[in-house]
Design an enzyme around this catalytic site. Structure first.
Site, PDB file in Angstrom:
ATOM      1  N   HIS A  62     -20.733  40.456 -16.999  1.00 15.71           N
ATOM      2  CA  HIS A  62     -20.022  40.474 -17.892  1.00 15.71           C
ATOM      3  C   HIS A  62     -20.016  39.074 -18.429  1.00 15.71           C
ATOM      4  CE1 HIS A  62     -17.674  39.045 -14.699  1.00 15.71           C
ATOM      5  NE2 HIS A  62     -16.707  38.722 -15.157  1.00 15.71           N
ATOM      6  N   HIS A  64     -17.443  36.817 -19.022  1.00 14.98           N
ATOM      7  CA  HIS A  64     -16.748  35.777 -18.573  1.00 14.98           C
ATOM      8  C   HIS A  64     -17.343  34.546 -18.323  1.00 14.98           C
ATOM      9  CE1 HIS A  64     -13.052  38.299 -17.796  1.00 14.98           C
ATOM     10  NE2 HIS A  64     -12.786  37.944 -18.875  1.00 14.98           N
ATOM     11  N   ASP A  66     -17.427  31.992 -16.169  1.00 11.61           N
ATOM     12  CA  ASP A  66     -17.997  31.578 -14.848  1.00 11.61           C
ATOM     13  C   ASP A  66     -19.102  32.469 -14.358  1.00 11.61           C
ATOM     14  OD1 ASP A  66     -16.193  33.726 -14.678  1.00 11.61           O
ATOM     15  OD2 ASP A  66     -15.811  33.574 -12.724  1.00 11.61           O
ATOM     16  N   HIS A 139     -13.088  46.336 -14.849  1.00 12.64           N
ATOM     17  CA  HIS A 139     -12.658  44.856 -14.983  1.00 12.64           C
ATOM     18  C   HIS A 139     -12.000  44.698 -16.354  1.00 12.64           C
ATOM     19  CE1 HIS A 139     -12.439  40.878 -13.835  1.00 12.64           C
ATOM     20  NE2 HIS A 139     -13.341  40.383 -14.675  1.00 12.64           N
ATOM     21  N   HIS A 268     -17.487  35.658  -4.638  1.00 13.29           N
ATOM     22  CA  HIS A 268     -16.678  35.530  -5.655  1.00 13.29           C
ATOM     23  C   HIS A 268     -15.143  35.135  -5.217  1.00 13.29           C
ATOM     24  CE1 HIS A 268     -14.639  36.516  -9.653  1.00 13.29           C
ATOM     25  NE2 HIS A 268     -15.711  36.046 -10.178  1.00 13.29           N
TER      26      HIS A 268
END
Lengths: 325, 325
Positions: A62, A64, A66, A139, A268
């Site tokens: 995805h 994001h 990070d 998410h 994570h």
């Protein structure tokens, strides 16, 4: 098939954990497939024995930061290290426009072919040896889990037995090795399966991040040898997990249990569970193991050879994963 | 005023050098001003004793990835570490649209005020203690050098001498401290300068990268206490420098000499000069010192307190800079 964790922290890097990335090393082909590429992934690769020139495919879960802020820098460095034949990227629809913007504003010119595949749930890649599937996770923004499958291989062909049956060597051996049925010149019908040992099932590795517990993760993980699942929070911080659509340790374990996987690695982790705090990663591990005993904590540079199903016990090095950092 | 090198490699990180970033620590205010922010700058900050929450201003020289790919991640991490009052960014015109694109595609929401200043050559910031100037350099894309100046301070006011002259304490002392002329009630005219010691000149630090030798760099560096200038190539690779509009060691030294700076730190080294290669950084250092003796090689985490002009010899730690890596 070896997995190497390159980043196991969520959100921000810490002194001992970088943000998300996982390398899957396909030793027989000398290829590396990368899953996620948080900032500093190329720096982690420099500190490992993985060579950036070996990277052939990169899968992004995805958008994001990070999970993706290291991608443009890595692609640029791969080019400077010597142009590879090509790199295939897989990820959410915005991946290509994001990379285009980064390249444009930074005046980065990649002198090798890159294809960005916009994928949908299902099989997104296959060749004679491997297959990759993905499915949507749950998410805050579109996120995908990935499943890498080695194809099953036919059992070992018993040449001595074939010769004992008086089957003349030749192309027919090839057919029999594949388990096919053949009719010999003398009229005998031979079933290849009778001359082959048990089929060798291929290994299956599943990578699920970022997500809260979801049925798609269970389905994608069905029977996997290794499930890598995010566990950002402790069960005691389940409210935070619900708010942010992340998983707790117990959710990760429940996915592993429901999917009947062999081994769970949690990753994570929120930096709030650093050693010395009220709750630390040993707590997350205990919570998960109460549900799914064969669980370990990932840490940066943890390297794990996924055992072949036939001799799983002999080559397992799972104890490595139980260290708490 | 202390400088900390956070990245001293050009193009790509190596095992011992990250890509470009320099921190200037203004100790009296507890502020950090950052110059460039290559990928992994936040990781370098984690390994240093600098706190990301202290970063107040960030200056970007140009948009090449090795100077800017760490910026979005750093800004996000600064927010997660506790929202700062505000951050001011300075850089090329494309900086703001680049950051907007990164934030949009990565769904990054920064919950603190950020202002991106589009600057032109000249004074781009000033307050009662500091002034920052910039000027165009000569690189393949628009690039800016920066000069940070402490303001000169008036000399120390001699209270005892004022009292001996029978000047009554009061607001008049404030005027005299600033070196102004005042007329006392008894008609006497007093020149403040006669009661103050020598003025304390402010320190001046200049950061020039990426650029080939150019007159603007010389002008910007005029009389600086410290010049940090890129030296991507050895003099023996001057052809490459010309092609790519980078500097050689000798060009950096020529800028330092022409500008009459006190101390030159070279940085932004090509990885081709790693120890063990035909040419290494000791060669670049020799080449530069032949022209400008007070030259040192920067390395990651080199920390240098810029000496105050009045006692420059006592606090200099320039030998630190001469290590070759």
């Amino acid at each position: 098939m070896e997995i190497v964790f390159l980043g196991t922290s969520s959100g921000v890097p810490t002194r001992s954990r970088n943000v998300s990335s996982l390398a899957v090393r396909l030793k027989q082909r000398g290829e590396i497939w990368l899953f996620d590429c948080g900032e500093g992934t190329q720096h982690q690769l420099l500190q490992s024995d993985l060579k950036v020139g070996r990277i052939r495919r990169i899968f992004i879960t995805h958008m994001h930061g990070d999970h993706v802020f290291g991608l443009m820098g890595l692609l640029a460095s791969i080019g400077l290290a010597g142009a590879p034949d090509r790199i295939d990227l897989y990820g959410p629809p915005q991946l290509e426009t994001y990379l285009d913007a980064c390249a444009r504003y930074s005046h980065t010119h990649l002198h090798y072919p890159i294809t960005v595949h916009k994928h949908k749930p299902g099989v997104i890649y296959e060749d004679e040896d491997y297959r990759v599937l993905c499915d949507r996770l749950d998410h805050r923004i579109p996120a995908y889990g990935y499943r890498v499958e080695e194809r099953d291989r036919p059992g070992r062909f018993d040449v001595a037995k074939a010769q004992a049956l008086g089957i003349p060597p030749g192309p027919v051996y090839g057919q029999l090795k594949l388990g096919q049925q053949v009719t010999l010149d003398d009229g005998r019908v031979i079933h290849g399966q009778d001359l082959c040992g048990d089929p060798q099932p291929g290994r299956k590795v599943v990578y699920c991040t970022d997500t809260i517990y979801c049925d798609n993760a269970v389905r994608l993980s069905e029977g996997a040898d290794v499930l890598i699942h995010e566990a950002t929070f402790s069960h005691r911080d389940a409210t935070l997990a619900q708010q942010r659509l992340h998983s707790t340790s117990t959710m990760a374990a429940q996915v592993a249990l429901a999917a009947g996987v062999k081994h769970l690695f949690m990753t994570h982790f929120s930096p709030r569970y650093a050693p010395g705090n009220d709750l630390d990663l040993r707590d997350l591990l205990s919570e998960a193991r109460a549900i799914f005993p064969h669980t370990d904590l990932a840490y940066d540079f943890l390297t794990y050879e996924v055992p072949k199903p036939s001799n799983a016990m002999a080559v397992s090095s799972s104890n490595e994963g139980s260290r708490s950092r």
